[in-house]
Design an enzyme around this catalytic site. Structure first.
Site, short mmCIF file in Angstrom:
data_model
loop_
_atom_site.label_atom_id
_atom_site.label_comp_id
_atom_site.label_asym_id
_atom_site.label_seq_id
_atom_site.Cartn_x
_atom_site.Cartn_y
_atom_site.Cartn_z
N LYS A 24 0.83 -1.20 0.00
CA LYS A 24 0.00 0.00 0.00
C LYS A 24 0.87 1.26 0.00
O LYS A 24 0.63 2.20 -0.77
CB LYS A 24 -0.93 -0.02 1.21
CG LYS A 24 -2.00 1.05 1.16
CD LYS A 24 -2.97 0.90 2.33
CE LYS A 24 -4.07 -0.10 2.03
NZ LYS A 24 -3.93 -1.39 2.64
N ARG A 94 -3.58 2.58 8.38
CA ARG A 94 -3.91 1.35 7.65
C ARG A 94 -2.67 0.47 7.50
O ARG A 94 -1.56 0.96 7.35
CB ARG A 94 -4.47 1.69 6.26
CG ARG A 94 -5.61 2.68 6.27
CD ARG A 94 -6.04 3.08 4.88
NE ARG A 94 -6.84 2.07 4.24
CZ ARG A 94 -7.18 2.10 2.95
NH1 ARG A 94 -6.73 3.07 2.17
NH2 ARG A 94 -7.93 1.17 2.43
N GLY A 103 -8.04 -7.57 3.73
CA GLY A 103 -8.96 -7.77 4.85
C GLY A 103 -8.40 -8.50 6.05
O GLY A 103 -9.09 -8.70 7.03
N MET A 105 -5.78 -7.62 8.02
CA MET A 105 -5.27 -6.80 9.12
C MET A 105 -6.18 -5.59 9.33
O MET A 105 -7.22 -5.48 8.70
CB MET A 105 -3.82 -6.41 8.84
CG MET A 105 -2.87 -7.59 8.96
SD MET A 105 -1.20 -7.20 8.48
CE MET A 105 -1.37 -6.97 6.72
N ARG A 338 -2.79 -1.80 -6.35
CA ARG A 338 -1.94 -2.99 -6.19
C ARG A 338 -2.29 -3.96 -7.30
O ARG A 338 -3.38 -3.88 -7.89
CB ARG A 338 -2.17 -3.64 -4.82
CG ARG A 338 -3.58 -4.14 -4.58
CD ARG A 338 -3.78 -4.57 -3.15
NE ARG A 338 -5.18 -4.93 -2.88
CZ ARG A 338 -5.67 -5.09 -1.66
NH1 ARG A 338 -4.91 -4.95 -0.60
NH2 ARG A 338 -6.95 -5.41 -1.50
N HIS A 454 -2.99 -43.95 0.96
CA HIS A 454 -3.55 -44.73 -0.15
C HIS A 454 -4.69 -43.96 -0.82
O HIS A 454 -4.73 -43.83 -2.05
CB HIS A 454 -4.05 -46.08 0.37
CG HIS A 454 -4.80 -46.88 -0.67
ND1 HIS A 454 -6.17 -46.84 -0.77
CD2 HIS A 454 -4.37 -47.68 -1.66
CE1 HIS A 454 -6.55 -47.61 -1.77
NE2 HIS A 454 -5.48 -48.13 -2.33
N SER A 771 15.79 -42.69 -9.69
CA SER A 771 14.52 -41.96 -9.53
C SER A 771 14.31 -41.78 -8.04
O SER A 771 14.27 -42.76 -7.29
CB SER A 771 13.36 -42.74 -10.15
OG SER A 771 12.15 -42.04 -9.97
N CYS A 839 9.98 -38.98 -8.53
CA CYS A 839 8.66 -39.54 -8.82
C CYS A 839 7.72 -39.46 -7.62
O CYS A 839 6.63 -40.02 -7.65
CB CYS A 839 8.77 -40.98 -9.30
SG CYS A 839 9.53 -42.10 -8.10
N TYR A 859 14.14 -34.88 -14.99
CA TYR A 859 12.68 -34.84 -15.12
C TYR A 859 12.03 -34.92 -13.75
O TYR A 859 12.65 -35.31 -12.76
CB TYR A 859 12.17 -35.99 -16.00
CG TYR A 859 12.33 -37.37 -15.40
CD1 TYR A 859 11.34 -37.91 -14.57
CD2 TYR A 859 13.46 -38.14 -15.66
CE1 TYR A 859 11.48 -39.18 -14.01
CE2 TYR A 859 13.61 -39.40 -15.09
CZ TYR A 859 12.61 -39.91 -14.28
OH TYR A 859 12.76 -41.16 -13.72
#
Length: 882
Positions: A24, A94, A103, A105, A338, A454, A771, A839, A859
């Site tokens: 701000k 502010r 909103g 703070m 902003r 799972h 991997s 992976c 990768y």
């Protein structure tokens, strides 16, 4: 040494000072530099906030004096004086964090109005009602924010006054009404504080600044920061700004506007305003605002000036702007600008449109889109306009939204799903036995389990919404109901799951469909031109593999063969294999399973022909394919007590004995992975035959097949991989000889134990690729059980900032990330071109992908629906690294 400068005048700032002045403060300073009309101000820096926070509320030396000096300079520039009875200066106080936290703070308006100054405010404005309206607003805001008085104290008094006067809105109250309300507010405030109300405006200013500092640590700000990965150490700035008044009558107004539609991204007028109101009335919903387009008829000059200002600010900032404004007596003032928050769909559309307009480059467009936000485009979501409150919350295990009737068993879910009914499967935790119910459910809700349980892994792979580990729910499987926050929900009752946030709602909330359009394809296409990291998918069936390829996957980085065993018609054969009394009997069952595995692989290789597929040999301990020990014990006991046929008792007792034999105290570190293959070599042999036969069959049928990579899991010792590689190579050569044909293949290992990374140079001697299985590597490196931690202490660690984030969601950079780096470096000491990938689910996390890029992996592999996210994240990592 010069004292630290904690306060900056408006003219001293710029947007480049955002880390110091906050969003701000930097925004109003930049607008001032551009000549946009901005009320005069000064800003207390984020450094001051951090210093106060680190000193447990104690202000650093000189801060109060610097604020007082800045106030004097502001008074000189405006010709007004705080607390004056003749020409009073009123200010707003502010917050202004570096990262936008709308909103979260606190704000105080009209500071400086008092018994001594209210008449002067009225006289100067020529409007007595306006002055008393400002005064009552100040008392309620200051009392609530600074003194901690409950807001309902003031709200109830205001509501009672309106009822007594027979009016609907605040604007219908007269000056005399508001004068009486001020007296009521003062009386209530003194009662709440025991007569300790501070009346000196200078003291009020210092206390208000301190209150904004405190609000950085309030619960809602803490929650918002955690949800958006904003560091607590950034602190907040505090902006003290001369008040301009939108509540001076019908020629005054206040509003909020965006330079583009933040919901859709369209370049169109978007915003709201209120005549005769202050800013908090709009954002707090105190009155119903009017569409911005209607402002032209009410305040035409200010409206057209606002449109010009919106265009100027967007062109200057090169991004969609979120702005606050006030019109005082027909004169426009800008209070904030902003870069605006936006939906994922809007972010993508704006990025493409702004590139087309020449406003930004493609690289800038890629950096502007948060990769994680793309999740919202790949799955249905809850309508953002919904105001429903969640009834409980678990872990956001698989994104998207789902609506369905409750079902408490996989069989029931499968039956209802088969009839086309929408079902939410609610379980303590899912098991392989539940897969048929999971597959047809709209969503899965579990009381236990974590982000990589799972239920979570299976749901993500299938694109099914899942909320896991909702520990507050109490499931009664006998009466088929679940109790949530004291309310009982019966089988068939409808719930809505938000798998992107972990929230659960009662009833059917409206959903918005997935949105993958041309703009989306354009953005990920740009990402592909930039990134170095390749992106594969974790998939173990034709549907997942096909979806992954459709979403841009460049192969499969993890095909979990155990998931193929979980299908209901496979489990009996798998259990017979486990329960076999001899090698010959086990071999016979493996021969029965082999064509099932081959058929699965043929489908996957067909979907991925021309691309690499990494098949992980069987990894989990065998007891996971058997009934739970406690449940099986209870079943045997029940059969004995109810006089069941002896044959049934004998069968289930034999199964119980085998379950006990295979039961381990810590199965995650027990007989699994390559250890299982060493004890039961027929399993890796059978799987290798199925892989090679499938690859050759697809090659013959399609003229092309997938690139075959066979991965041995849980290797800690070079000798383990030597043993398993011998089995695989011998079997491969036997199959090639039998077929009279060969094809390229590679044999590598999954690095999921720290020792494997430490001796990576040794293991690389017999591995064609590494991997990194970062799910288990996180457990073994940090010494924590995933499910137990996520349902136990882990959230407390995150809440108390002992850990910055859940390490199963985003990789532990220094610890687990360090082990990955060590493993890569050691492996490439032996083979400089050793292919290395990841992976685990971290392969779809944008922050983790940035680290993997830095380490030099080749990768990442993730669930199919996270492939576009990974593609974009890999491009961002490349740009940030260049």
């Amino acid at each position: 040494m010069a004292p630290t400068k904690y306060v900056y005048d408006l003219s001293e700032g710029s947007m480049a000072m955002k880390p110091l002045l906050g969003g701000k403060g930097a925004g109003i300073a930049e607008m001032n530099r551009l000549g946009v009309p901005v009320p005069d101000a000064f800003t207390v820096t984020t450094e001051a906030s951090v210093a106060v926070m680190n000193a447990n509320g104690q202000w650093p030396e000189g801060l109060s004096d610097q604020i007082e000096s800045a106030l004097q300079r502001l008074e000189e520039r405006t010709g007004k004086q705080l607390g004056s009875a003749t020409n009073p200066l009123l200010v707003s106080v502010r917050s202004g964090a570096v990262m936008s936290m709308p909103g979260m703070m606190d704000t105080i308006l009209n500071l400086g109005i008092s018994d001594e100054s209210v008449d002067a405010v009225a006289a100067l404005a020529g409007n007595e009602r306006f002055a008393w309206d400002c005064y009552r607003r100040f008392i309620s805001m200051y009392g609530e924010v600074v003194e901690g008085i409950e807001s309902h104290v003031y709200e109830n008094a205001l509501t009672e006054l309106k009822a007594a006067r027979g009016v609907e809105t605040d604007t219908d109250l007269t000056a005399e009404d508001l004068k009486g309300l001020v007296e009521t507010f003062k009386k209530l405030s003194n009662e709440a504080l025991g007569g300790a109300w501070a009346s000196d405006p200078h003291e009020q200013l210092i206390r208000a600044v301190n209150a904004v500092f405190r609000s950085w640590l309030n619960p809602r700000a803490e929650v918002y920061r955690r949800a958006n990965n904003i560091s607590r150490d950034l602190g907040t700035a505090v902006n003290v700004q001369q008040m301009v008044f939108g509540n001076r009558g019908d020629t005054s107004a206040t509003g909020v506007c965006f330079s583009r539609n933040p919901a859709t991204g369209a370049k169109e007028l978007y915003g709201e305003f209120l005549v005769n109101a202050q800013g908090e009335d709009v954002v707090a919903g105190i009155r119903t605002p009017r569409p911005l387009a209607e402002m032209e008829a009410v305040l035409p000059d200010a409206f057209h000036q606002l449109l010009d200002t919106m265009k100027t600010l967007e062109l200057h900032q090169k991004d969609m702007q979120d702005m606050e404004f006030t019109v005082e007596d027909s004169k426009l003032y800008m209070l904030q600008t902003r870069n605006g928050k936006r939906t994922a769909a809007a972010a993508v559309k704006m990025a493409v449109d702004m590139v087309d307009e020449g406003l930004i480059t493609k690289d800038e467009a890629i950096l502007r889109i948060e990769p994680g936000a793309l999740d919202a485009l790949l799955h249905p979501g809850i309508d953002p306009n919904s105001t429903a409150q969640p009834i409980t919350k678990g872990l956001p295990a698989s994104p998207g939204a789902a609506v369905g009737g409750l079902s408490f068993s996989a069989d029931d879910a499968a039956a209802k799903g088969g009839r086309g009914e929408k079902v939410i499967l609610c379980r303590y935790e899912t098991t392989p036995d539940d897969i048929h119910g999971v597959m047809v459910s709209q969503g899965v809700l579990t009381a236990h389990g974590g982000m990589t349980s799972h239920a979570a892994v299976v749901a993500r792979g299938m694109g099914i919404t899942c909320v896991a580990g909702a520990t507050s729910i109490k499931i009664d499987f006998i009466d088929k109901n679940v109790t949530i926050d004291g309310v009982v929900y019966q089988e068939g009752d409808v719930l809505t799951l938000n798998g992107s946030t972990g929230e659960v709602f009662a009833g059917a909330l409206p959903l918005v469909p997935a949105k993958v359009d041309d703009d989306f394809q354009t953005v990920v296409g740009w990402a592909d031109q930039i990134r170095r990291l390749r992106v594969r998918a974790n998939a173990e069936n034709f549907e997942d593999a096909s979806k992954a390829r459709e979403l841009g996957a460049e192969g499969i980085g993890l095909c979990r063969t155990e998931h193929m065993f979980m299908v209901a018609d496979r489990l009996p054969a798998v259990r017979r294999m486990i329960l076999s009394e001899s090698e010959a009997e086990r071999a016979e069952v493996l021969d029965e399973i082999l064509p099932m595995q081959q058929a699965d692989f043929e489908q996957i290789f067909t979907a991925m022909k021309g691309l690499p597929v990494t098949v992980r040999l069987l990894d989990p301990p065998l007891h996971e394919f058997l009934p739970n020990l406690v449940e099986q014990s209870l079943l045997v006991q029940k059969l004995e007590l109810t006089g069941a046929p002896q044959a049934d008792i004998d069968r289930e007792t034999a199964l119980l004995a085998q379950v006990k034999r295979l039961h381990e105290q810590n199965p995650m570190l027990g007989t699994r992975g390559c250890r299982l293959g060493l004890l039961w070599p027929g399993i890796p042999e059978m799987q290798t035959r199925a892989i090679i036969r499938a690859a050759l069959a697809v090659l013959k049928r399609e003229g092309e097949t997938a690139g075959i990579e066979i991965m041995v899991p849980l290797v800690a010792l070079k000798a383990e991989l030597v043993d398993q590689r011998d089995i695989v190579e011998r079997t491969v050569q036997e199959e090639f000889a039998a077929a009279g044909q060969s094809l390229p293949y590679a044999i590598g290992t999954m690095i999921e134990l720290p020792r494997a990374a430490v001796v990576g140079d040794q293991i690389a001697e017999v591995a064609d690729f590494f991997s990194f299985g970062t799910n288990d590597l996180t457990q073994t490196t940090m010494g924590i059980s995933r499910d137990d931690a996520e349902n136990g202490f882990l959230q407390a660690y995150v809440d108390r900032e002992i850990l910055p984030r859940n390490p199963f969601e985003s990789i532990d950079v220094d610890g687990v990330g360090g082990v990955v780096r060590l493993g890569v470096n050691n492996g490439r000491k032996t083979k400089s071109d050793l292919k290395c990938g990841v992976c685990g689910e971290h392969g779809g996390d944008p922050d983790s992908i940035e680290l993997f890029h830095q380490i030099g992996l080749d990768y990442v592999s993730c669930s199919p629906f996270r492939v576009p996210i990974a593609r974009l994240a890999a491009a961002r990592a490349q740009l940030l690294d260049s």
